[in-house]
Design a protein around this motif. Structure first.
Motif, mmCIF file in Angstrom:
data_model
loop_
_atom_site.group_PDB
_atom_site.id
_atom_site.type_symbol
_atom_site.label_atom_id
_atom_site.label_comp_id
_atom_site.label_asym_id
_atom_site.label_seq_id
_atom_site.Cartn_x
_atom_site.Cartn_y
_atom_site.Cartn_z
ATOM 1 N N LYS A 47 0.840 -1.195 0.000
ATOM 2 C CA LYS A 47 0.000 0.000 0.000
ATOM 3 C C LYS A 47 0.877 1.249 0.000
ATOM 4 O O LYS A 47 1.832 1.343 0.767
ATOM 5 N N VAL A 48 0.557 2.202 -0.861
ATOM 6 C CA VAL A 48 1.283 3.472 -0.882
ATOM 7 C C VAL A 48 0.947 4.230 0.394
ATOM 8 O O VAL A 48 -0.231 4.481 0.676
ATOM 9 N N VAL A 49 1.969 4.563 1.183
ATOM 10 C CA VAL A 49 1.741 5.348 2.404
ATOM 11 C C VAL A 49 2.081 6.814 2.194
ATOM 12 O O VAL A 49 1.557 7.674 2.898
ATOM 13 N N ARG A 50 2.927 7.120 1.223
ATOM 14 C CA ARG A 50 3.265 8.514 0.940
ATOM 15 C C ARG A 50 4.037 8.627 -0.367
ATOM 16 O O ARG A 50 4.861 7.778 -0.677
ATOM 17 N N THR A 51 3.777 9.683 -1.096
ATOM 18 C CA THR A 51 4.616 10.065 -2.232
ATOM 19 C C THR A 51 5.454 11.229 -1.736
ATOM 20 O O THR A 51 4.911 12.249 -1.307
ATOM 21 N N ILE A 52 6.787 11.056 -1.733
ATOM 22 C CA ILE A 52 7.639 12.081 -1.131
ATOM 23 C C ILE A 52 8.265 13.020 -2.155
ATOM 24 O O ILE A 52 8.766 14.070 -1.788
ATOM 25 N N LYS A 53 8.217 12.659 -3.423
ATOM 26 C CA LYS A 53 8.781 13.540 -4.455
ATOM 27 C C LYS A 53 8.149 13.178 -5.778
ATOM 28 O O LYS A 53 8.067 12.013 -6.140
ATOM 29 N N THR A 54 7.707 14.191 -6.491
ATOM 30 C CA THR A 54 7.253 13.984 -7.852
ATOM 31 C C THR A 54 7.484 15.290 -8.607
ATOM 32 O O THR A 54 7.173 16.358 -8.103
ATOM 33 N N GLY A 55 8.102 15.187 -9.764
ATOM 34 C CA GLY A 55 8.354 16.383 -10.537
ATOM 35 C C GLY A 55 9.654 16.318 -11.316
ATOM 36 O O GLY A 55 10.389 15.336 -11.263
ATOM 37 N N GLU A 56 9.914 17.375 -12.030
ATOM 38 C CA GLU A 56 11.104 17.499 -12.873
ATOM 39 C C GLU A 56 12.335 17.733 -12.003
ATOM 40 O O GLU A 56 12.303 18.536 -11.071
#
Length: 95
Positions: A47-56
Motif C-alpha cells: 500500500k502506498v503510504v506517501r509520495t515524497i517527491k514527484t516532478g522534474e
C-alpha cells in the motif's frame, strides 16, 4: 582549478541512511539526464503510504529526506521511477 564531480552516467538508487532510522532518513540517488522523477513509500502489504517527491529534476546526484514521524515502526519500501528506470529498496523505521 575547479574540482567538479563528473555527472552520473547511469540511474542509481542508493540505500538510505541511517537505516534503521527514527524519525528521518536520507535517500541518495543519481540521474544521468534531467526528467520526471517520482519517489513513493510503500508498506509491507504494498500500500502506498506517501509520495515524497514527484516532478522534474536536473541531472546529477541528489538527496531527499523522508520523515517517518507519522508512521508506525516497521519495514517500508521506497521506489524511484525516472525515465524507464525503476528501483525499490527496503528501510526500517524503529520508534
Amino acid at each position: 582549478t575547479i574540482n567538479r564531480t563528473p555527472a552520473p552516467t547511469d540511474y542509481e538508487l542508493r540505500g538510505n541512511y541511517p537505516n534503521p532510522f527514527n524519525p528521518a532518513t536520507t535517500i541518495s540517488f543519481s540521474l544521468p539526464v534531467s526528467g520526471e522523477v517520482r519517489f513513493t513509500i510503500f508498506d509491507l502489504q504494498g500500500k502506498v503510504v506517501r509520495t515524497i517527491k514527484t516532478g522534474e529534476m536536473q541531472a546529477g546526484r541528489h538527496n531527499i529526506t523522508f520523515d517517518g514521524r507519522a508512521l508506525t515502526s516497521g519495514i517500508y519500501f521506497y521506489r524511484m521511477q525516472a525515465g524507464g528506470f525503476v528501483a525499490t529498496r527496503k528501510m526500517l523505521l524503529v520508534k
